[in-house]
Design an enzyme around this catalytic site. Structure first.
Site, PDB file in Angstrom:
ATOM      1  N   SER A 243      66.170  46.078  53.542  1.00 36.89           N
ATOM      2  CA  SER A 243      64.744  46.226  53.213  1.00 36.89           C
ATOM      3  C   SER A 243      64.632  46.997  51.917  1.00 36.89           C
ATOM      4  O   SER A 243      65.358  47.978  51.723  1.00 36.89           O
ATOM      5  CB  SER A 243      63.990  47.030  54.284  1.00 36.89           C
ATOM      6  OG  SER A 243      62.686  47.372  53.821  1.00 36.89           O
TER       7      SER A 243
ATOM      8  N   TYR B 255      55.117  48.251  53.518  1.00 39.48           N
ATOM      9  CA  TYR B 255      56.377  48.840  54.006  1.00 39.48           C
ATOM     10  C   TYR B 255      56.147  49.504  55.363  1.00 39.48           C
ATOM     11  O   TYR B 255      56.858  49.240  56.330  1.00 39.48           O
ATOM     12  CB  TYR B 255      56.856  49.856  52.979  1.00 39.48           C
ATOM     13  CG  TYR B 255      58.161  50.559  53.310  1.00 39.48           C
ATOM     14  CD1 TYR B 255      59.368  49.875  53.329  1.00 39.48           C
ATOM     15  CD2 TYR B 255      58.183  51.938  53.558  1.00 39.48           C
ATOM     16  CE1 TYR B 255      60.569  50.527  53.603  1.00 39.48           C
ATOM     17  CE2 TYR B 255      59.376  52.604  53.820  1.00 39.48           C
ATOM     18  CZ  TYR B 255      60.570  51.898  53.841  1.00 39.48           C
ATOM     19  OH  TYR B 255      61.757  52.553  54.100  1.00 39.48           O
TER      20      TYR B 255
END
Ligand code: NAD
Ligand code: UDP
Length: 328
Positions: free
Chosen positions: A76, A146
């Site tokens: 990520s 996020y």
């Protein structure tokens, strides 16, 4: 020999985890699509007999041959600058990517640990942050891509645990630093150290009264390793509780680097959390874990790493053209 798949292997934390598992005698498969990572972080493992690398985007179906004992899902974007540039990819890797890896874990009967974050607490109203705090996140703010991807990641992981009986672990990582961070990733430590090395002023966002608590990478990896081998399925904070304001931190960096530059003030990014400090009582009790590396020691090692980079790396302002690299 136990076999572990580590996603995000070419990144900062993923590459250190590959090293740790290789050193513990595991067979390691690293997976990455290099969107924010770098081949350089794995070059030392290239010819290791127990290391294999697969270039793959985990938002696409993930297939691994043979048995698998553990999965660590670390893929990520992790820096605010990165995830603001690639918001959809960030949402996809936290959601679709996590779903693929949970499916793989179920198919293989593997235990999976996912990398969550202190960002699930958002701009926290509880201080220090304990695992039972639900957080204060703006779903539609720029950082929401996020924060919400990670919150979804936690939810789907617990659903697989409860519904399918999958063995799952969730680590909530607080700001971690060390060698192999990308100098231009925009996070405060590479930003300040890069500025000092290039002879630029240090950019403080806001008035610098916001706080963070920085954990050295070796401590973080130790906490993650212990959590994986524990039998606790709910989230655990891993971070260093030693809190500092960003203004004080800039002064520490000026002293450490010996730069003659000054600090300059820029706008505080939207929804930038004003305070952050992990409560690590649970990690202490469950895992017998406490961080061991002082900020002064960890920062010195990290600065030595940045000093060893080439001129080209020091002056590279963009990692890559994200738009041409990804499919969203
Ligand atoms: P990083 O950017 O250095 O590493 C992330 C890696 O994931 C990169 O190598 C990138 O190329 C890879 N990646 C991204 N999307 C991918 C995809 N779709 N398929 C395959 N690979 C992909 O960041 P990091 O600091 O090492 O963070 C690693 C993990 O830890 C992330 O999940 C992050 O959210 C989490 N985390 C890190 C911190 C920290 O302080 N470093 C704090 C909280 C959480
Ligand atoms: N920050 C700063 N100057 C910089 C980069 C970051 O003052 O050049 C601040 C940022 O606004 C935040 C803190 O430093 O308050 C930590 O930022 P970072 O991007 O490292 O991570 P975050 O904890 O916000 O995810």
């Amino acid at each position: 020999m136990k076999k572990v798949l580590i996603t995000g292997a070419a990144g900062f934390l993923g590459s250190h985890l590959c090293d740790r598992f290789i050193n513990e005698g595991y067979s390691v498969i690293g997976m990455d699509n290099f969107i924010t990572g770098d081949e350089k972080n794995l070059v030392h493992l290239e010819n290791h007999p127990n290391f294999q690398f697969i270039n793959h985007d985990v938002t696409e179906f993930v297939s691994i041959e043979g048995d698998l004992d553990y999965i660590l899902h670390f893929a990520s974007p992790a820096s605010p600058i990165d995830y603001l540039k690639i918001p959809i990819q960030t949402l996809k890797v936290g959601s679709l990517g996590t779903h693929n890896l949970l499916g793989l874990a179920k198919a293989k009967g593997a235990r999976i640990l996912i990398a969550s974050t202190s960002e699930v607490y958002g701009d926290p109203l509880v201080h220090p942050q304990t695992e039972d705090y639900y957080g204060n996140v703006n779903t539609i703010g720029p950082r929401g891509v996020y924060d919400e991807a990670k919150r979804f990641q936690e939810s789907i992981t617990m659903a697989y645990h409860r519904f399918h009986g999958l063995e799952t672990r969730i680590v909530r990582i607080f700001n971690t630093y060390g060698p192999r961070m990308r100098l231009n990733d925009g996070r405060v430590i590479p930003a300040f150290m890069g500025q000092a090395l290039r002879g630029e002023d240090l950019t403080i966002f806001g008035d610098g009264s916001q706080t963070r608590s920085f954990c050295y990478v070796d401590d973080q990896v130790e906490g993650i390793y212990r959590l994986l081998l524990s039998d606790y399925a709910e989230p655990v904070n891993i971070g260093n509780p030693h809190e500092i304001t960003i203004k004080e931190f800039a002064e520490e960096i000026i002293k450490l680097t010996g730069t003659t530059q000054k600090v300059i003030y820029q706008d505080l990014p939207i929804n930038d959390p004003l305070q952050r400090q992990p409560d690590i009582s649970l990690a202490k009790k469950l895992l017998g874990w406490v961080p061991k590396v002082d900020r002064s020691e960890g920062m010195k090692i990290t600065f030595d790493y940045f000093k060893s980079l080439t001129e080209e790396e020091l002056y590279k302002s963009e990692h890559k053209d994200f738009k041409s690299h990804i499919k969203v």
